[in-house]
Design an enzyme around this catalytic site. Structure first.
Site, PDB file in Angstrom:
ATOM      1  N   HIS A   1       3.347  -2.984   3.890  1.00  0.00           N
ATOM      2  CA  HIS A   1       3.991  -3.784   4.934  1.00  0.00           C
ATOM      3  C   HIS A   1       3.708  -5.253   4.639  1.00  0.00           C
ATOM      4  CE1 HIS A   1       4.318  -0.597   8.402  1.00  0.00           C
ATOM      5  NE2 HIS A   1       5.122  -0.343   7.386  1.00  0.00           N
TER       6      HIS A   1
ATOM      7  N   HIS B   1       2.908   3.224   1.391  1.00  0.00           N
ATOM      8  CA  HIS B   1       3.846   2.106   1.301  1.00  0.00           C
ATOM      9  C   HIS B   1       3.194   0.869   1.893  1.00  0.00           C
ATOM     10  CE1 HIS B   1       4.876   3.344   5.454  1.00  0.00           C
ATOM     11  NE2 HIS B   1       5.374   2.126   5.617  1.00  0.00           N
TER      12      HIS B   1
ATOM     13  N   GLU C   1       8.454  -4.201   0.056  1.00  0.00           N
ATOM     14  CA  GLU C   1       7.651  -3.001   0.256  1.00  0.00           C
ATOM     15  C   GLU C   1       7.582  -2.238  -1.055  1.00  0.00           C
ATOM     16  OE1 GLU C   1       8.336  -0.359   3.520  1.00  0.00           O
ATOM     17  OE2 GLU C   1       8.205  -1.964   4.989  1.00  0.00           O
TER      18      GLU C   1
ATOM     19  N   ASP D   1       9.158   3.547  10.636  1.00  0.00           N
ATOM     20  CA  ASP D   1       8.319   4.678  10.221  1.00  0.00           C
ATOM     21  C   ASP D   1       8.283   5.746  11.313  1.00  0.00           C
ATOM     22  OD1 ASP D   1       7.659   3.276   7.877  1.00  0.00           O
ATOM     23  OD2 ASP D   1       5.843   2.439   8.765  1.00  0.00           O
TER      24      ASP D   1
END
Length: 142
Positions: free
Chosen positions: A84, A82, A22, A95
């Site tokens: 995934h 961010h 990530e 999250d």
């Protein structure tokens, strides 16, 4: 939320380059008249050590520095991004758990799904503490 195509491309390049881990960063801009407009993207180092393939962490000192730099340029933190890796471009259970802890109320999070280190798909979300919900945010790439 509005973001230029070139700034979105910076996020997508960062997400592909960091694969299979990530990546993360900060969205700076102006929030006026009910419109959020990103005008600077600041990549951050993912400080997560235990599970960087499925989690990210922005160090407090990095966040303070980025916030200070933004303020000096007349910007504020509008949100974060961010990736995934090999997962959908939507908030994960992690999250959601962090949002439930009250750390993201009203903040935009751009989540970029990265398939095989190549194909990317961004989406934007806002966490709402009162409703304990995640709402998709319209993402306008100009």
């Amino acid at each position: 939320m509005k973001i230029s195509r070139s700034l979105m491309e910076q996020i997508l390049v960062h997400a592909r380059a960091g694969y299979p881990y990530e990546v993360c960063g900060v969205l700076l801009g102006r929030n006026g008249g009910g419109e959020r407009r990103v005008d600077r993207v600041v990549p951050a180092v993912n400080r997560e050590r235990e599970s960087p393939r499925v989690r990210y962490e922005i160090a407090p000192e990095d966040l303070v520095r980025i916030q200070r730099e933004g303020r000096d340029g007349g910007r504020e933190i509008l949100g974060y991004y961010h990736s995934h890796p090999d997962h959908p471009a939507r908030p994960s259970e992690t999250d959601r758990r962090i949002a439930d802890e009250g750390l993201s109320d009203g903040v935009v999070h751009v989540v970029v799904g990265v398939e095989g280190g190549e194909r990317t798909s961004p989406s934007a979300w806002v966490f709402r503490d009162r409703a304990r919900a995640v709402e998709e945010e319209p993402l306008e790439i100009e």
